[in-house]
Motif scaffolding. Structure first.
Motif, PDB file in Angstrom:
ATOM      1  N   ASP A   7      15.558  13.190  26.017  1.00  0.00           N
ATOM      2  CA  ASP A   7      16.193  12.428  24.925  1.00  0.00           C
ATOM      3  C   ASP A   7      16.582  13.361  23.787  1.00  0.00           C
ATOM      4  O   ASP A   7      17.660  13.255  23.213  1.00  0.00           O
ATOM      5  N   GLU A   8      15.671  14.274  23.460  1.00  0.00           N
ATOM      6  CA  GLU A   8      15.920  15.182  22.344  1.00  0.00           C
ATOM      7  C   GLU A   8      17.113  16.096  22.647  1.00  0.00           C
ATOM      8  O   GLU A   8      17.990  16.283  21.798  1.00  0.00           O
TER       9      GLU A   8
ATOM     10  N   ALA B 131      14.564   5.630  12.661  1.00  0.00           N
ATOM     11  CA  ALA B 131      13.543   6.240  13.527  1.00  0.00           C
ATOM     12  C   ALA B 131      14.149   7.395  14.336  1.00  0.00           C
ATOM     13  O   ALA B 131      13.541   8.471  14.451  1.00  0.00           O
ATOM     14  N   ILE B 132      15.353   7.193  14.880  1.00  0.00           N
ATOM     15  CA  ILE B 132      16.000   8.244  15.678  1.00  0.00           C
ATOM     16  C   ILE B 132      16.304   9.471  14.813  1.00  0.00           C
ATOM     17  O   ILE B 132      16.034  10.606  15.207  1.00  0.00           O
ATOM     18  N   LEU B 133      16.850   9.226  13.629  1.00  0.00           N
ATOM     19  CA  LEU B 133      17.191  10.355  12.750  1.00  0.00           C
ATOM     20  C   LEU B 133      15.942  11.135  12.347  1.00  0.00           C
ATOM     21  O   LEU B 133      15.931  12.360  12.377  1.00  0.00           O
ATOM     22  N   LYS B 157       7.919   5.063  18.704  1.00  0.00           N
ATOM     23  CA  LYS B 157       8.284   5.650  20.004  1.00  0.00           C
ATOM     24  C   LYS B 157       9.253   4.736  20.747  1.00  0.00           C
ATOM     25  O   LYS B 157      10.264   5.188  21.276  1.00  0.00           O
ATOM     26  N   SER B 158       8.918   3.443  20.805  1.00  0.00           N
ATOM     27  CA  SER B 158       9.785   2.548  21.575  1.00  0.00           C
ATOM     28  C   SER B 158      11.140   2.372  20.890  1.00  0.00           C
ATOM     29  O   SER B 158      12.165   2.296  21.555  1.00  0.00           O
ATOM     30  N   ARG B 159      11.149   2.349  19.547  1.00  0.00           N
ATOM     31  CA  ARG B 159      12.441   2.241  18.847  1.00  0.00           C
ATOM     32  C   ARG B 159      13.316   3.451  19.150  1.00  0.00           C
ATOM     33  O   ARG B 159      14.517   3.312  19.404  1.00  0.00           O
ATOM     34  N   VAL B 160      12.707   4.635  19.113  1.00  0.00           N
ATOM     35  CA  VAL B 160      13.482   5.858  19.353  1.00  0.00           C
ATOM     36  C   VAL B 160      14.015   5.853  20.784  1.00  0.00           C
ATOM     37  O   VAL B 160      15.202   6.088  21.020  1.00  0.00           O
ATOM     38  N   HIS B 161      13.123   5.544  21.733  1.00  0.00           N
ATOM     39  CA  HIS B 161      13.515   5.577  23.142  1.00  0.00           C
ATOM     40  C   HIS B 161      14.609   4.535  23.439  1.00  0.00           C
ATOM     41  O   HIS B 161      15.644   4.865  24.035  1.00  0.00           O
ATOM     42  N   ASN B 162      14.387   3.310  22.996  1.00  0.00           N
ATOM     43  CA  ASN B 162      15.392   2.263  23.246  1.00  0.00           C
ATOM     44  C   ASN B 162      16.708   2.560  22.517  1.00  0.00           C
ATOM     45  O   ASN B 162      17.785   2.288  23.035  1.00  0.00           O
ATOM     46  N   GLY B 163      16.579   3.106  21.308  1.00  0.00           N
ATOM     47  CA  GLY B 163      17.774   3.440  20.531  1.00  0.00           C
ATOM     48  C   GLY B 163      18.605   4.509  21.227  1.00  0.00           C
ATOM     49  O   GLY B 163      19.831   4.417  21.282  1.00  0.00           O
ATOM     50  N   ILE B 164      17.924   5.522  21.770  1.00  0.00           N
ATOM     51  CA  ILE B 164      18.646   6.595  22.479  1.00  0.00           C
ATOM     52  C   ILE B 164      19.334   6.015  23.721  1.00  0.00           C
ATOM     53  O   ILE B 164      20.490   6.354  24.016  1.00  0.00           O
TER      54      ILE B 164
END
Lengths: 109, 175
Positions: A7-8, B131-133, B157-164
């Motif tokens: 992802d990163e 969260a992603i930023l 974690k889930s926000r970042v993963h789902n957002g990506i």
């Protein structure tokens, strides 16, 4: 490779460049030094004023309560008179403040 | 102790000049972060100013267990979350849309293109975008982000993963 690292890497290859360019394009205008100094001074002055007003309020409350307790113990009739006067004053204020507003509203309707 | 540490120590002890200098130095960093999170310049400017005010009011409570910039980002993030709630309640989506369009126009004028990545990022809910930023652009840890946003690290974690994943879909890169 772990999913998180993937992802990163994906973010860095697809999104980061666009964000970097946006940062370069939209450089924020930084206010002058005096603006920050004035802001700090103003907030500190407000804080001092707030504490001073709060202190005065507590002092005044303490003084009023002390007098009322003293009267309650040593001069009950005067205590009753002061209580009645306080109640009358409060009622007068409430009617004057809110009674007038209702009156003022009528002619406009 | 380096120069910034000395200034922070002086600011915490009540030196107004040191605090003003510190805030001025970090203002562009805070403003850049807010512009990316809100994608709304007037809102970012308002929140940057409010962040400075909150920092002045609570500098005495700054414990120096994190960097000064991290502390400011935490204050700014909370203010963004509050503003997003308020704007949702007040249904100010039209103003937000106008601000996003204006940022897009300014960018187009300057560089001739508005990357699809920015559109996709702009369509994410503010909490997910933040969260992603914080994770992938600024490199903060999940625990730190959780503390900044007032949510558990697992939720971050889930926000970042789902957002990506959402961004990948939007950009046609599902792999």
């Amino acid at each position: 490779m772990r999913e998180r690292d993937r992802d990163e890497l994906w973010f860095h290859s697809k999104i980061k460049g666009a964000l970097d360019r946006m940062e370069e394009l939209h450089e924020p205008g930084v206010p002058p030094e005096w603006w920050f100094k004035a802001l700090v001074e103003e907030r500190r002055r407000l804080k001092r004023t707030l504490w001073r007003d709060l202190g005065l309020f507590w002092l005044a409350s303490f003084a009023v309560l002390s007098v009322m307790f003293w009267l309650l113990n040593y001069d009950l009739p005067l205590f009753a008179v002061l209580q009645a006067a306080g109640l009358a004053g409060a009622l007068w204020f409430v009617f004057r403040r809110f009674g007038k507003r209702v009156k003022r509203d009528w002619p406009n309707r | 102790m380096d120069n910034e540490d000395v200034r922070i120590a002086r600011a915490v002890r009540g030196d107004a000049d040191a605090l003003a200098a510190l805030l001025r130095e970090h203002y562009p960093f805070v403003m850049n972060y807010l512009l990316k999170v809100t994608m709304n310049r007037p809102l970012a400017e308002d929140i940057a100013q409010e962040t400075m005010i909150r920092a002045i009011e609570s500098i005495a409570a700054f414990r120096r267990d994190s960097k000064f910039s991290t502390w400011l980002v935490a204050i700014a993030s909370r203010l963004v979350i509050d503003a997003a709630r308020r704007r949702k309640r007040e249904r100010r989506w039209r103003q937000d849309e106008y601000a996003a369009r204006s940022l897009r126009y300014e960018t187009l004028q300057a560089q001739g293109e508005w990357p699809a990545a920015m559109d996709a990022l702009g369509r994410l809910p503010p909490g997910v975008r933040m969260a992603i930023l914080l994770k992938h652009y600024y490199g903060y840890g999940y625990d730190e982000i959780g503390a900044m946003m007032g949510i558990p690290a697992g939720t971050v974690k889930s926000r970042v993963h789902n957002g990506i994943n959402e961004l990948r879909k939007e950009l046609g890169d599902d792999a």
